[in-house]
Design an enzyme around this catalytic site. Structure first.
Site, PDB file in Angstrom:
ATOM      1  N   LYS A 111      28.179 -80.917  -4.706  1.00 39.25           N
ATOM      2  CA  LYS A 111      29.494 -80.312  -4.997  1.00 39.25           C
ATOM      3  C   LYS A 111      29.316 -78.992  -5.731  1.00 39.25           C
ATOM      4  CE  LYS A 111      32.162 -84.413  -4.671  1.00 39.25           C
ATOM      5  NZ  LYS A 111      33.338 -84.615  -3.951  1.00 39.25           N
ATOM      6  N   LYS A 193      27.875 -87.490   6.634  1.00 39.92           N
ATOM      7  CA  LYS A 193      28.331 -88.874   6.445  1.00 39.92           C
ATOM      8  C   LYS A 193      29.801 -89.014   6.846  1.00 39.92           C
ATOM      9  CE  LYS A 193      29.761 -90.637   2.499  1.00 39.92           C
ATOM     10  NZ  LYS A 193      29.949 -91.242   1.165  1.00 39.92           N
ATOM     11  N   LYS A 196      35.941 -90.413   3.874  1.00 35.80           N
ATOM     12  CA  LYS A 196      37.405 -90.375   3.848  1.00 35.80           C
ATOM     13  C   LYS A 196      37.908 -89.054   3.291  1.00 35.80           C
ATOM     14  CE  LYS A 196      37.171 -93.969   0.508  1.00 35.80           C
ATOM     15  NZ  LYS A 196      36.319 -93.504  -0.609  1.00 35.80           N
TER      16      LYS A 196
HETATM   17  P1  ATP Z   1      33.834 -90.683   0.411  1.00 35.57           P
HETATM   18  O1  ATP Z   1      34.041 -91.464   1.671  1.00 35.57           O
HETATM   19  O2  ATP Z   1      35.049 -89.987  -0.057  1.00 35.57           O
HETATM   20  O3  ATP Z   1      32.617 -89.826   0.457  1.00 35.57           O
HETATM   21  P2  ATP Z   1      32.311 -92.601  -1.022  1.00 35.57           P
HETATM   22  O4  ATP Z   1      31.786 -93.199   0.172  1.00 35.57           O
HETATM   23  O5  ATP Z   1      31.336 -91.792  -1.803  1.00 35.57           O
HETATM   24  O6  ATP Z   1      33.604 -91.733  -0.736  1.00 35.57           O
HETATM   25  P3  ATP Z   1      33.396 -95.155  -1.796  1.00 35.57           P
HETATM   26  O7  ATP Z   1      34.545 -95.159  -0.910  1.00 35.57           O
HETATM   27  O8  ATP Z   1      33.598 -95.684  -3.145  1.00 35.57           O
HETATM   28  O9  ATP Z   1      32.870 -93.691  -2.012  1.00 35.57           O
HETATM   29  O10 ATP Z   1      32.222 -95.938  -1.105  1.00 35.57           O
HETATM   30  C1  ATP Z   1      32.235 -97.330  -1.142  1.00 35.57           C
HETATM   31  C2  ATP Z   1      31.032 -97.901  -0.494  1.00 35.57           C
HETATM   32  O11 ATP Z   1      31.015 -97.546   0.896  1.00 35.57           O
HETATM   33  C3  ATP Z   1      29.724 -97.394  -1.092  1.00 35.57           C
HETATM   34  O12 ATP Z   1      28.833 -98.479  -1.181  1.00 35.57           O
HETATM   35  C4  ATP Z   1      29.255 -96.395  -0.085  1.00 35.57           C
HETATM   36  O13 ATP Z   1      27.851 -96.266  -0.093  1.00 35.57           O
HETATM   37  C5  ATP Z   1      29.766 -96.998   1.226  1.00 35.57           C
HETATM   38  N1  ATP Z   1      29.962 -95.974   2.254  1.00 35.57           N
HETATM   39  C6  ATP Z   1      30.829 -94.937   2.206  1.00 35.57           C
HETATM   40  N2  ATP Z   1      30.752 -94.176   3.316  1.00 35.57           N
HETATM   41  C7  ATP Z   1      29.795 -94.750   4.092  1.00 35.57           C
HETATM   42  C8  ATP Z   1      29.229 -94.427   5.365  1.00 35.57           C
HETATM   43  N3  ATP Z   1      29.631 -93.380   6.045  1.00 35.57           N
HETATM   44  N4  ATP Z   1      28.282 -95.244   5.865  1.00 35.57           N
HETATM   45  C9  ATP Z   1      27.864 -96.334   5.176  1.00 35.57           C
HETATM   46  N5  ATP Z   1      28.343 -96.681   3.966  1.00 35.57           N
HETATM   47  C10 ATP Z   1      29.287 -95.909   3.418  1.00 35.57           C
END
Ligand code: ATP
Ligand code: LTN
Length: 329
Positions: A111, A193, A196
């Site tokens: 970031k 990745k 959301k």
């Molecule tokens: P963002 O999607 O905004 O980047 P984030 O993934 O960092 O948010 P969380 O939504 O809290 O944050 O993630 C919850 C769980 O889902 C964590 O264990 C994370 O590692 C997993 N996760 C999130 N995105 C993925 C992905 N694309 N593939 C696999 N696991 C994921």
């Protein structure tokens, strides 16, 4: 029984990445471990969230936890702010974490490198709060996606240091990362990745996406011009990602899926992946609507908070005593 804990921060609607990388594994493990799963609402506000939207996302996240199969009779499901000990131990952990350690966290570094404006102190110290989340419950394992491994490793370092300084207090946790599906990639850019918080929604499937929309996203997924169905993550990351999605959801080996579609066009494979994803989403969405209509969430969250508070407060009191924060009368 070994204890397991994990959380999700619903800064938006939960995604297929959250489901495959995290949520689905919580459900798989809940019979085998004493499972604690929480909604990380304090982590959400490290970046501004529109209040009404945040609140709706939190409710949806709880309903989706249940819809995906978390069973409140055997797992403890709770909201982070219902257990005050998180914020308090989070501060104590921040006092036991070095700036150098936080500076090394890749999520924060990314970031900063992107020159994002108005980054908050909360975002910077978020790994300390995450360490507190885990250590309060003396969790042995933390099932997460690949991107969270570094934060769990920091938690281990901080816990070990604390134990050495103040005497055995915390269980040192281990991250649990699935071999397949730990990093689901964006459908519009398979080098990023699936997230959301992506700017456009094309690359991300939300668990509550309309099924036709989800199908379109998969059929329109970026692939490559090689034209051969094979497993080559380096040169065909989009195709690899689609196969990984189908493999995690069906529990079929990636090689078996390749064998079925070898020699055929990408369209056929995409249609198969779309079928697999849509049938999973449909099941989840049906349950989600039932749960929302049943008004059972409040009671589940109250029970979860009571159980979580009991354990968390015990750990926090022990920590405060060991540090010398209490006056003895
Ligand atoms: P963002 O999607 O905004 O980047 P984030 O993934 O960092 O948010 P969380 O939504 O809290 O944050 O993630 C919850 C769980 O889902 C964590 O264990 C994370 O590692 C997993 N996760 C999130 N995105 C993925 C992905 N694309 N593939 C696999 N696991 C994921
Ligand atoms: N930082 C995590 C969410 C999270 C978490 C936790 C996961 C907050 N506290 C404790 C496991 C254990 C994320 O995925 N963004």
């Amino acid at each position: 029984m070994k204890r397991m804990l994990s959380g999700i921060k619903p800064t938006g609607q939960l995604t297929l990445g959250n489901y495959i990388g995290a949520l689905r594994n919580f459900v798989k493990y809940q019979d085998e471990y004493e499972m604690y799963v929480f909604i990380a609402n304090l982590h959400c506000i490290t970046e501004y969230q529109e209040p009404l939207e945040l609140s709706k996302n939190l409710t949806d996240a709880v309903a989706l936890y249940l819809a995906c199969g978390l069973d409140p009779d055997i797992s403890t499901i709770f909201l982070q702010t219902d257990v005050l000990a998180h914020a308090e131990l989070g501060y104590i952990m921040a006092c036991n974490t070095y700036l150098g350690e936080l500076n090394r966290m890749t999520q924060f570094k990314d970031k900063t490198l992107k020159n994002e404006k108005n980054l908050t102190a909360g975002l910077y110290t978020y790994p300390c709060l995450m360490a507190a989340d885990i250590l309060l419950y003396n969790a042995n394992y933390v099932p997460v996606g690949e991107d969270q491994k570094q934060h769990v490793e920091l938690t281990r370092d901080v816990a070990t240091r604390f134990n050495n300084k103040y005497g055995e207090t915390f269980v040192v946790p281990e991250p649990l990362i699935a071999k397949v599906g730990a990093r689901i990639m964006s459908l519009s850019d398979p080098n990023k990745k699936m997230s959301k918080s992506e700017e456009t929604n094309k690359g991300c499937i939300y668990l509550l996406d309309d099924l036709n929309v989800a199908r379109k996203k998969i059929m329109g997924a970026v692939t490559d011009s090689v034209g051969i169905i094979q497993l080559d993550k380096q040169n065909q990351p989009g195709l690899y990602n689609l196969i990984e999605i189908a493999s995690s959801l069906t529990e079929r080996k990636m090689e078996d899926i390749i064998n079925e579609f070898v020699g055929q066009g990408y369209g056929k494979l995409k249609a198969y992946v779309a079928d697999v994803v849509c049938s999973e989403l449909e099941k989840i969405q049906n349950k989600y609507h039932e749960i929302i209509e049943s008004h059972m969430l409040e009671k589940i969250m109250q029970d979860g908070a009571a159980k979580a508070n009991e354990i968390a407060n015990k750990t926090l009191n022990d920590v405060k005593q060991k540090i010398g924060l209490e006056i003895k009368y």
